[in-house]
Design an enzyme around this catalytic site. Structure first.
Site, PDB file in Angstrom:
ATOM      1  N   ASP A  15       0.864  -1.193   0.000  1.00  0.00           N
ATOM      2  CA  ASP A  15       0.000   0.000   0.000  1.00  0.00           C
ATOM      3  C   ASP A  15       0.897   1.239   0.000  1.00  0.00           C
ATOM      4  OD1 ASP A  15      -2.273   1.514  -0.008  1.00  0.00           O
ATOM      5  OD2 ASP A  15      -2.971   0.927   1.990  1.00  0.00           O
ATOM      6  N   GLU A  16       0.375   2.370  -0.432  1.00  0.00           N
ATOM      7  CA  GLU A  16       1.131   3.643  -0.435  1.00  0.00           C
ATOM      8  C   GLU A  16       2.463   3.496  -1.160  1.00  0.00           C
ATOM      9  OE1 GLU A  16      -0.319   6.277   0.793  1.00  0.00           O
ATOM     10  OE2 GLU A  16      -1.757   5.583   2.304  1.00  0.00           O
ATOM     11  N   GLN A  21      -0.172  11.783  -3.805  1.00  0.00           N
ATOM     12  CA  GLN A  21      -0.029  11.700  -2.355  1.00  0.00           C
ATOM     13  C   GLN A  21       1.387  11.332  -1.936  1.00  0.00           C
ATOM     14  OE1 GLN A  21      -3.438  10.039  -0.031  1.00  0.00           O
ATOM     15  NE2 GLN A  21      -4.184   9.455  -2.041  1.00  0.00           N
ATOM     16  N   ARG A  30      -8.651  13.714   3.585  1.00  0.00           N
ATOM     17  CA  ARG A  30      -8.929  12.853   4.751  1.00  0.00           C
ATOM     18  C   ARG A  30     -10.367  13.051   5.224  1.00  0.00           C
ATOM     19  NH1 ARG A  30      -6.309   9.445   3.412  1.00  0.00           N
ATOM     20  NH2 ARG A  30      -5.979  10.780   1.637  1.00  0.00           N
TER      21      ARG A  30
HETATM   22  P1  ATP Z   1      -6.212   6.910   0.211  1.00  0.00           P
HETATM   23  O1  ATP Z   1      -5.666   7.316  -1.122  1.00  0.00           O
HETATM   24  O2  ATP Z   1      -6.564   8.075   1.032  1.00  0.00           O
HETATM   25  O3  ATP Z   1      -5.355   5.907   0.879  1.00  0.00           O
HETATM   26  P2  ATP Z   1      -7.887   4.757  -0.692  1.00  0.00           P
HETATM   27  O4  ATP Z   1      -7.922   4.844  -2.153  1.00  0.00           O
HETATM   28  O5  ATP Z   1      -7.008   3.765  -0.089  1.00  0.00           O
HETATM   29  O6  ATP Z   1      -7.610   6.211  -0.103  1.00  0.00           O
HETATM   30  P3  ATP Z   1      -9.925   3.562   0.942  1.00  0.00           P
HETATM   31  O7  ATP Z   1      -9.432   4.038   2.246  1.00  0.00           O
HETATM   32  O8  ATP Z   1      -9.694   2.149   0.566  1.00  0.00           O
HETATM   33  O9  ATP Z   1      -9.379   4.535  -0.204  1.00  0.00           O
HETATM   34  O10 ATP Z   1     -11.481   3.844   0.788  1.00  0.00           O
HETATM   35  C1  ATP Z   1     -12.042   5.109   1.097  1.00  0.00           C
HETATM   36  C2  ATP Z   1     -13.435   4.911   1.672  1.00  0.00           C
HETATM   37  O11 ATP Z   1     -14.317   4.487   0.656  1.00  0.00           O
HETATM   38  C3  ATP Z   1     -13.477   3.858   2.752  1.00  0.00           C
HETATM   39  O12 ATP Z   1     -14.376   4.283   3.745  1.00  0.00           O
HETATM   40  C4  ATP Z   1     -14.002   2.644   2.030  1.00  0.00           C
HETATM   41  O13 ATP Z   1     -14.687   1.766   2.889  1.00  0.00           O
HETATM   42  C5  ATP Z   1     -14.957   3.264   1.013  1.00  0.00           C
HETATM   43  N1  ATP Z   1     -15.086   2.451  -0.209  1.00  0.00           N
HETATM   44  C6  ATP Z   1     -14.097   2.044  -1.013  1.00  0.00           C
HETATM   45  N2  ATP Z   1     -14.569   1.345  -2.063  1.00  0.00           N
HETATM   46  C7  ATP Z   1     -15.917   1.295  -1.924  1.00  0.00           C
HETATM   47  C8  ATP Z   1     -16.981   0.712  -2.681  1.00  0.00           C
HETATM   48  N3  ATP Z   1     -16.767   0.056  -3.806  1.00  0.00           N
HETATM   49  N4  ATP Z   1     -18.227   0.901  -2.215  1.00  0.00           N
HETATM   50  C9  ATP Z   1     -18.470   1.595  -1.078  1.00  0.00           C
HETATM   51  N5  ATP Z   1     -17.522   2.151  -0.335  1.00  0.00           N
HETATM   52  C10 ATP Z   1     -16.244   2.004  -0.732  1.00  0.00           C
HETATM   53 MG    MG Z   2      -5.359   3.943   1.206  1.00  0.00          MG
END
Ligand code: ATP
Ligand code: MG
Length: 777
Positions: free
Chosen positions: A243-244, A274, A627
């Site tokens: 991740d990241e 990011q 965030r």
């Molecule tokens: P970041 O770049 O900030 O790390 P990310 O891309 O990793 O973000 P996540 O933290 O995985 O994003 O998801 C962001 C939010 O959206 C979380 O609350 C997650 O549960 C919700 N989420 C992600 N995918 C879906 C989906 N397909 N349906 C509903 N909710 C979702």
């Molecule tokens: Mg993430």
């Protein structure tokens, strides 16, 4: 989806395991088609490159669940790397939730550092270490470097050891050992950098110690030099997930490429927007190069943001659009409109903290035209950790529960460091730095001279300081009361060392015994300063903290690794942390204070890295805004005390980059007379901010230790040059207790430059000055 096909490989598995694997995989239904592709494309390299909140981490987590559920890998065959311990914990919890059971034994889910410690303990001898090596913290590292610098005759005032530490860290991040350091680095640190680096590494080996950079560097070296070891892990880790990924440095990148080199089952997720660890050697290029490194990689892009409201997303997109150096991504969201991003200016940092405290109270009660928020849903994200002090003070005053994550840490307190040095020495008697720290703490009559004798004896005989001390006593080089006390300490160390193997003594008891018998607890009990009781409390707390660990070594390792300090007390709390630490997290309501040029974007970052630094700061702004799920509040102060000096501040340039349609400016009535300068085009609305009616305010009043807010205060506009409000004027005659009479020649914040009649020109703090006519004699 049922997965019979995938279970064929597990013919020999138990019925229960096969039945488990054949269950319908509901968890996949929670994903959109692209996320699902990321979770289901199990073989070969996969890159997920997508903006904030698009569900990258969710897809990655689901992928782990899918690997487990389809029997592709056992929990201990998955290598999953996250950026912080907190993120690792959250991922573990999410996996457990999706699996519908607790996941025991995913030992290889963690940060690069935590995984590398484990690997290095197993193979320490391959880099000439013993498996019980110590992990040095920055303080120890600096002390060691300082000794080396002084020994090599460099003026460490002009060339501070801290600078060398930075250079060495940079080299380690690039996976450069003393042996493969490029010639172009030869001029570093007055041309002595490379030689000092080599000495430092040698010294660390003698001490059986490593620094943070070594954790990765040594493991990369082992993998590069010992093909058999590398192959063993290539086979063992059947699937690798990261991740990241945008924040990996060269050493981490090499490490991953080596491990994935066999099967290439590697899935990396990240967001170029990011990337916020360039200053620590992260190379956003790693993510852009992925397809070259792993030809045929499935590249998955996600565009739907599930986290934030359209206003928040638009504000973040508006800011990040200012960066030239980016791939550029479109994000959209289906969530309802919600609040605009809120912007507010304050007089100074204290006011900002005061307002946020009251605002949190109001949000808790739901009096802001929004739903009520619980404290757990609220976070304050700061650019610099020194910003936290104002909030901590404020929250303590009004009794608002908060937790600091990654802030000034418990384990950095003096008494804790002393106690830990004792523990380290018991676990690893060769730890000379720990010995130096405690040999005369409490006082044992061993002054500098005695310590030098010990050091010389140890060096001349190739011994650790502990053994050198023993020899020094026997040979009579150390005599008198000091020798008696030292002998007592050495006896103690030996005895406590033996107790580690005694099953009838728990390691918590042992910790107490060490602190008592060494006289360390007694030292603070006898101390009559006001801090002493607090320090004793902390020591008690330390012993309490040992409870969750198997032994002292496990605990020491944990402390060396933790980046977060969370208090365990139950109950709702506001979270206070840096923007850097907030990466990957989300909160319904986010406060982003201190948006002032110089603070954010940080002056240092711009001075050191110019446009690149500014762009990294802008990505940090993007991370901050994204965030927030529902409410995002940005604030700035007109004046701020930075490292003890008042400075007048200009609003951050990032504020002007916010798209006006998605921002509203709050002007707390009565506080500033509505005189906040809104960037042109931004709508302003007076907040119905009745802070005086809040529970926090009432708590305050009942304590009676605050100046009453309800009295009218001066109407003040922020962003005022503090000179304008200084009580003094240039040319004024003044008197100073120590320097006598003089005339003010310049005013700078609360500092006055004064030409004293007798003492010459000096800068002094304004409050030590009286007008010459006010002097009572
Ligand atoms: P970041 O770049 O900030 O790390 P990310 O891309 O990793 O973000 P996540 O933290 O995985 O994003 O998801 C962001 C939010 O959206 C979380 O609350 C997650 O549960 C919700 N989420 C992600 N995918 C879906 C989906 N397909 N349906 C509903 N909710 C979702
Ligand atoms: Mg993430």
């Amino acid at each position: 989806m049922s997965s019979f096909d995938d279970t064929d490989a597990f013919e020999g598995a138990s019925l229960a395991a096969r039945a488990m694997a054949a269950r319908p995989a509901r968890y996949l239904d929670e994903l959109n088609p692209e996320q699902r592709r990321a979770a289901e494309t199990l073989d070969g390299p996969v890159l997920m490159l997508a903006g904030a909140g698009t569900g990258k981490t969710k897809a990655l987590t689901t992928r782990i669940v899918h690997l487990l559920n389809t029997g592709r890998a056992r929990p201990n065959e998955i290598l999953a790397v996250t950026f912080t311990n907190k993120a690792a914990r959250e991922m573990r919890e999410r996996v457990a939730r999706l699996m519908g059971q607790t996941v025991e034994g995913m030992p290889w889910l963690g940060t690069f550092h935590s995984i590398c410690v484990k690997l290095l303990r197993r193979h320490a001898e391959l880099v000439d270490l013993k498996s019980n090596f110590t992990i040095l913290d920055t303080d120890d590292q600096l002390r060691l470097l300082k000794q080396l610098v002084q020994a090599s005759g460099i003026d460490d005032k002009r060339w501070p050891a801290r600078q060398l530490a930075g250079i060495i860290d940079h080299w380690k991040n690039r996976a450069w050992t003393p042996d493969n350091l490029p010639a172009s680095e030869g001029s570093a640190y007055e041309g002595k950098g490379p030689a000092l680096y080599r000495q430092y590494q040698t010294r660390l080996r003698e001490l059986n110690a490593v620094d943070f950079g070594d954790l990765l560097l040594h493991v990369v070296t082992i993998f590069q030099k010992h093909d058999d070891v590398l192959r063993q892990y290539q086979r063992w880790f059947r699937y690798i997930l990261v991740d990241e990924y945008q924040d990996t440095n060269v050493a981490q990148y090499l490490w991953l490429r080596l491990l994935a080199g066999g099967h290439k089952n590697i899935c990396c997720v990240g967001d170029d927007d990011q990337s916020i660890y360039g200053w620590r050697g992260a190379e956003v290029g790693n993510i852009l190069r992925f397809e070259k490194d792993f030809p045929g990689a499935a590249v998955i892009r996600l565009e739907q943001n599930y986290r934030s409201t359209p206003h928040i997303l638009a504000a973040a997109s508006g800011v990040i659009a200012g960066n030239r150096d980016r791939l550029g991504k479109e994000l959209w969201t289906a969530t309802k409109e919600g609040e605009k991003v809120r912007l507010i200016g304050h007089w100074d940092g204290e006011e900002e903290a005061r307002w946020i405290g009251e605002e949190i109270d109001a949000m808790q009660r739901g009096t802001r035209g929004m739903r009520p928020f619980s404290l757990d849903e609220i976070a304050i994200l700061v650019r610099a950790s020194h910003q936290m002090r104002a909030f901590e003070d404020r929250f303590l005053t009004i009794g608002l529960p908060y937790r600091v994550i990654g802030g000034p840490r418990f384990y950095e307190r003096m008494e804790i460091r002393d106690a830990m040095a004792y523990f380290r020495l018991v676990v690893s008697p060769a730890d000379d730095l720990a010995f130096e720290r405690i040999v005369n703490t409490p006082k044992r009559g061993l002054g500098d001279k005695a310590v030098q004798t010990i050091q010389r004896t140890a060096r001349d005989n190739g011994l650790s300081l502990v053994d050198g001390a023993g020899l020094g006593i026997r040979s009579g080089a150390i005599k008198g009361k000091g020798a008696v006390e030292l002998a007592r300490l050495l006896d103690g160390l030996a005895r406590w060392g033996r107790m580690m193997d005694d099953p009838s003594v728990s390691h918590m008891e042992l910790a107490e015994i060490i602190l008592d018998e060494s006289g360390y607890t007694g030292m603070w009990q006898a101390d009559k300063t006001p801090e002493a009781p607090g320090r004793l409390e902390n020591l008690k707390e330390l012993v309490k903290a040992l409870e969750g660990f198997e032994n002292l070594q496990g605990f020491l390792e944990h402390v060396a690794l933790i980046m977060e300090n969370e208090s365990d007390e139950a109950g709702e709390k506001v979270t206070l942390m840096t923007l850097h630490a907030a990466k990957g997290l989300e909160f319904p309501a986010v406060f982003l204070p201190g948006w002032e040029d110089g603070l954010f974007p940080s002056q240092r970052s711009m001075d050191e890295s110019g446009q690149k630094g500014l762009e990294e700061e802008r990505r940090l702004a993007y991370v901050g805004i994204t965030r927030a799920e529902e409410v995002c509040t940005i604030s700035f102060a007109g004046n701020r005390r930075v490292y003890g000096q008042w400075q007048s501040q200009m609003p951050s340039r990032f504020i002007d980059e916010l798209p006006p349609d998605h921002v509203e400016v709050l002007t707390p009535p009565g506080l500033y007379g509505g005189r906040v300068a809104a960037p042109s085009g931004i709508e302003t609305r007076a907040a119905e901010a009745n802070v005086y009616n809040s529970p926090g305010w009432r708590r305050l009043q009942s304590r009676g230790n605050e100046r009453p807010l309800s009295q009218p205060r001066e109407a003040r506009a922020p962003v005022i040059d503090i000179q304008a409000v200084s009580a003094h004027t240039v040319g004024e005659r003044v008197f100073h207790q120590k320097f006598g009479y003089g005339a003010i020649i310049a005013i700078e914040g609360d500092k006055l430059e004064i030409a004293f009649d007798k003492a010459g020109t000096k800068k002094v703090v304004a409050r030590f000055i009286t007008g010459a006519d006010d002097v009572p004699f």
